[in-house]
Motif scaffolding. Structure first.
Motif, short mmCIF file in Angstrom:
data_model
loop_
_atom_site.label_atom_id
_atom_site.label_comp_id
_atom_site.label_asym_id
_atom_site.label_seq_id
_atom_site.Cartn_x
_atom_site.Cartn_y
_atom_site.Cartn_z
N THR A 105 -5.41 85.16 55.31
CA THR A 105 -5.69 85.00 56.84
C THR A 105 -6.03 86.39 57.53
O THR A 105 -5.84 87.51 56.89
N MET A 106 -6.26 86.37 58.86
CA MET A 106 -6.25 87.60 59.56
C MET A 106 -4.94 88.21 59.96
O MET A 106 -4.94 89.44 60.45
N ASP A 148 5.52 83.10 59.68
CA ASP A 148 4.93 81.80 59.52
C ASP A 148 3.21 82.03 59.51
O ASP A 148 2.71 82.46 60.65
N SER A 149 2.85 82.07 58.53
CA SER A 149 1.11 82.19 58.69
C SER A 149 0.22 80.89 58.97
O SER A 149 -0.86 81.13 59.27
N GLU A 150 0.89 79.85 58.95
CA GLU A 150 0.16 78.54 59.48
C GLU A 150 -0.72 78.63 60.73
O GLU A 150 -1.77 78.38 60.89
N PRO A 151 -0.27 79.17 61.83
CA PRO A 151 -1.13 79.43 62.87
C PRO A 151 -2.13 80.27 62.81
O PRO A 151 -2.95 80.50 63.67
N TYR A 193 -1.21 84.90 53.37
CA TYR A 193 -1.91 83.64 53.10
C TYR A 193 -1.16 82.27 53.72
O TYR A 193 -0.17 82.50 54.11
N LYS A 194 -2.01 81.40 53.73
CA LYS A 194 -1.46 80.10 54.24
C LYS A 194 -2.14 79.08 53.37
O LYS A 194 -3.00 79.35 52.60
N LEU A 224 -8.03 81.91 59.25
CA LEU A 224 -8.54 82.50 57.75
C LEU A 224 -9.38 83.68 58.12
O LEU A 224 -10.05 83.85 58.99
N HIS A 225 -9.35 84.58 56.87
CA HIS A 225 -9.97 85.82 57.20
C HIS A 225 -11.26 85.72 57.00
O HIS A 225 -11.97 84.73 56.26
N PHE A 226 -12.20 86.53 57.78
CA PHE A 226 -13.90 86.24 57.65
C PHE A 226 -13.98 86.83 56.40
O PHE A 226 -15.59 86.47 55.98
#
Length: 135
Positions: free
Chosen positions: A86-87, A95-98, A59-60, A101-103
């Motif tokens: 996220t994907m 680091d999930s920031e880059p 998650y981000k 987001l998941h479809f």
């Protein structure tokens, strides 16, 4: 007599120490985009992703909705935020920031408390409460 006076002054000042305009122990609102809040929020999400073993994806942060700071035996950053799935695979990313987001959207409303003790160079996620976010 002097010793008692010193003890009294020390005790009286200890209960009313100011951290900015806030007495020790009382939380106060801080800007959600401040550097310290953003750093605490990123740490909270990193720890959340590590602990969230039932989830395959990381998650981000989508939005930090509120932030408070509380001076105790350290500093508590009290934050409410919206997280998005996220994907990126949770186990492969630090680091999930880059990550995009998941479809298949899944969002969580979270309440985090990060406790930081700067003089010990330590930080911990001391409260982690999340629930599904329904638009």
């Amino acid at each position: 007599m002097f010793i008692w006076f010193c003890i009294f002054v020390f005790a009286a000042s200890g209960c009313c120490v100011n951290a900015g305009n806030t007495m020790t122990g009382r939380s106060h609102k801080v800007p959600v985009n401040s550097t310290k809040v953003l750093r605490a929020a990123q740490f909270a999400v990193l720890e959340f992703n590590r602990a969230n073993v039932e989830e395959q994806f990381a998650y981000k942060i989508v939005n930090i909705t509120s932030a408070k700071m509380q001076v105790v035996a350290g500093i508590n950053y009290i934050m409410d935020m919206l997280l998005g799935r996220t994907m990126c695979k949770r186990i492969y990313t630090a680091d999930s920031e880059p990550c995009v987001l998941h479809f298949n959207p899944k969002e969580l409303q979270c309440h985090f408390v990060v406790t930081e003790i700067p003089w010990e160079d330590s930080r911990a996620l001391t409260l982690n409460k999340c629930h599904p976010y329904n638009h």
